[in-house]
Design an enzyme around this catalytic site. Sequence first.
Site, mmCIF file in Angstrom:
data_model
loop_
_atom_site.group_PDB
_atom_site.id
_atom_site.type_symbol
_atom_site.label_atom_id
_atom_site.label_comp_id
_atom_site.label_asym_id
_atom_site.label_seq_id
_atom_site.Cartn_x
_atom_site.Cartn_y
_atom_site.Cartn_z
ATOM 1 N N HIS A 294 30.961 67.182 -42.969
ATOM 2 C CA HIS A 294 32.245 67.045 -43.656
ATOM 3 C C HIS A 294 32.304 67.815 -44.968
ATOM 4 C CE1 HIS A 294 32.953 63.908 -40.592
ATOM 5 N NE2 HIS A 294 34.110 64.530 -40.609
ATOM 6 N N CYS B 161 41.909 70.018 -32.863
ATOM 7 C CA CYS B 161 41.829 69.967 -34.326
ATOM 8 C C CYS B 161 40.404 70.132 -34.826
ATOM 9 C CB CYS B 161 42.435 68.670 -34.850
ATOM 10 S SG CYS B 161 41.591 67.220 -34.236
ATOM 11 N N ASP C 226 33.012 66.638 -33.019
ATOM 12 C CA ASP C 226 32.238 65.523 -32.474
ATOM 13 C C ASP C 226 31.999 65.690 -30.979
ATOM 14 O OD1 ASP C 226 31.524 63.756 -34.568
ATOM 15 O OD2 ASP C 226 33.646 63.317 -34.852
ATOM 16 N N GLU D 175 37.025 63.194 -28.455
ATOM 17 C CA GLU D 175 35.823 63.658 -29.147
ATOM 18 C C GLU D 175 34.570 62.966 -28.639
ATOM 19 O OE1 GLU D 175 36.243 63.068 -33.365
ATOM 20 O OE2 GLU D 175 37.003 61.035 -33.159
HETATM 21 C C1 PEP Z 1 36.286 66.494 -34.782
HETATM 22 O O1 PEP Z 1 35.398 65.678 -34.564
HETATM 23 O O2 PEP Z 1 36.383 67.590 -34.195
HETATM 24 C C2 PEP Z 1 37.311 66.227 -35.812
HETATM 25 C C3 PEP Z 1 38.341 67.028 -35.963
HETATM 26 O O3 PEP Z 1 37.152 65.157 -36.618
HETATM 27 P P1 PEP Z 1 36.102 65.055 -37.826
HETATM 28 O O4 PEP Z 1 35.588 66.439 -38.106
HETATM 29 O O5 PEP Z 1 36.826 64.470 -38.967
HETATM 30 O O6 PEP Z 1 35.049 64.146 -37.267
HETATM 31 MG MG MG Z 2 35.583 63.683 -35.255
#
Ligand code: PEP
Ligand code: MG
Length: 582
Positions: free
Chosen positions: A198, A510, A463, A439
């Site tokens: 993150h 996303c 994920d 995910e």
């Molecule tokens: C993902 O897991 O691709 C996602 C967009 O969510 P995050 O990166 O916040 O886990």
């Molecule tokens: Mg995620």
Amino acid sequence: MEKKTRPYQKLAGIAAAPGVAIGRAFVRNEGVPDIPKRKVSAHQVEAEAERFLNTLHQVGEEIRRTQRLVEMEHGAELAMIFEAQLFMLEDPEIKKQTLALIREHQCTADRAFSVTLKQAKKMFEQIENEYLRMRLSDVMDIEQQVLIRLTGGELRALNTLRANTVIVAHDLLPSEAVQLGQRRVKGLVTDGGGTTSHASIIARSMGLPTVVGTESASRQIASGDMVIVDGDQGVVHVNPTAQILRIYRSQVQRQVQRQRDLSARRSLPARTRDEHEISLLANIDAPEEVQQALDNGARGVGMYRTEMLYLGYRLPSEEEQVATYTRIVEAMAPYPVVIRTVDLGGDKLSHVLESSPEANPFLGWRGIRICLDTPSLFKAQLRAVLRAGVKGEAQLLLPMVSSLAEVRRARAVLSEVQEELHQAGVPFQESCKLGVMVEVPSVALQADAFAEEVDFFSLGTNDLTQYTLAVDRGTARVAELYDPFHPAVLRLIAMTVDSGRRRGIPVSICGELAGDPLAVPLLVGLGLENLSLSPGLIPEVKEVVRAICQSEAQELAAGCLELKTGAEVRQRLEEAVPRIAQ
Ligand code: PEP
Ligand code: MG
């Protein structure tokens, strides 16, 4: 004294955010300085006590300044993170005990504070309650800041950095990464982390060239070293030669020119050469990013990660959330805003939720699991989203879903909340779409069944890759195995898109893959029509969309699905994309 020039070094890491940054390193040292066992003479005792109190005051001011800066740049919710530190700093017990050691035992201020904090840390470590134990990290933070100042070291909180600074750290927490959005910070280098940890995602959304996974940068680089961060190639040049510096300076100039050109083309449609419209949406972490999203031509928010609201010292109230969501929904109207319900757990820990330590946090109490187990938290967020929705269009997205039972339970809570709002006569958005993040592989494998009960899918490939390949997304050691181009991941994406199409529900992506120009032809070829990505990457991705034909992209994608390894897929794309993008 003349400063000796340190030798040139080239460090290899993982390219986590594109672009080149040139600046002086600020190495964020961890740990506290050594405290010698010294005593002060009787007549110095009061001066020493005063020195301690002054230092507490100065550190408090530093923290408040950082808090104000973060508040200005990222909003009040995020700035709440610093309240926990101020609370510890002003703890009367810690102050009283330190002063007693100075006055009664003639300890130096640093020694007295260090002894007091050692006891405080021991106490915190033994606490069973996770909420209180979490405050240990605040105690350690305060300890470091106060002791560095007391021992004469220069405290350089992020707000005191000089212009053109490159931050070098062992690792950064998401809550620390948000502080990097200051104009003075130009780039980021970390020892650990992966491209989808993150902290990397936040750095990317702030447009900071970043290299992670260098393993030893924080030990090899010294504060003040000249550093070039090559966020495209994943290398860091430390104390570069004049020639290397010249090459990179001209690259930075080209980068600036490219940004200008792209910005001039931002209102052009994201349409393929054979006239297929692709929606480019923004992933955001805070309301402050909406303007950047609009400036870069986003046609809506494809995913608002709401976790930042929850990383402070207390949970956000329903009213605070209504205010935040309304700002975003209003600013984006008439485009929709997909608000993801809070995805705590994994590497995003809240100070306020009671949870026990887990061996595998990414497989543990995370996302929808926490929400369903904590109805008051979940309901407050759902109510806030529905209330904000009256100002435009909000949609709800559930993270970390692994079974249909979770969707059904979430829907039941949503109905309850709608009924409550209705009864109370509070205006709210009556029909709100509910989607799930795809995910966890189980959702992709059962996409047909899910498609009957949800309104849309959003592919979270960060994920999905981690869970499909059993590779931690934030561990540098296994980063080479983390490959979103792996054919197994591509097949899960294809299955999800097909199910969505068959059942007539929209599918978007996303995950970070959506912002990778190499992946875009593949994703369009797999049938994705909605790509949600960091606002800063939208112009570059739009260029790719405008340069390709959907029909050629489909052929390319079909070929990639037949390949055996991620490396083969990458190679195919590297050969084919320049050919088909015109
Ligand atoms: C993902 O897991 O691709 C996602 C967009 O969510 P995050 O990166 O916040 O886990
Ligand atoms: Mg995620």
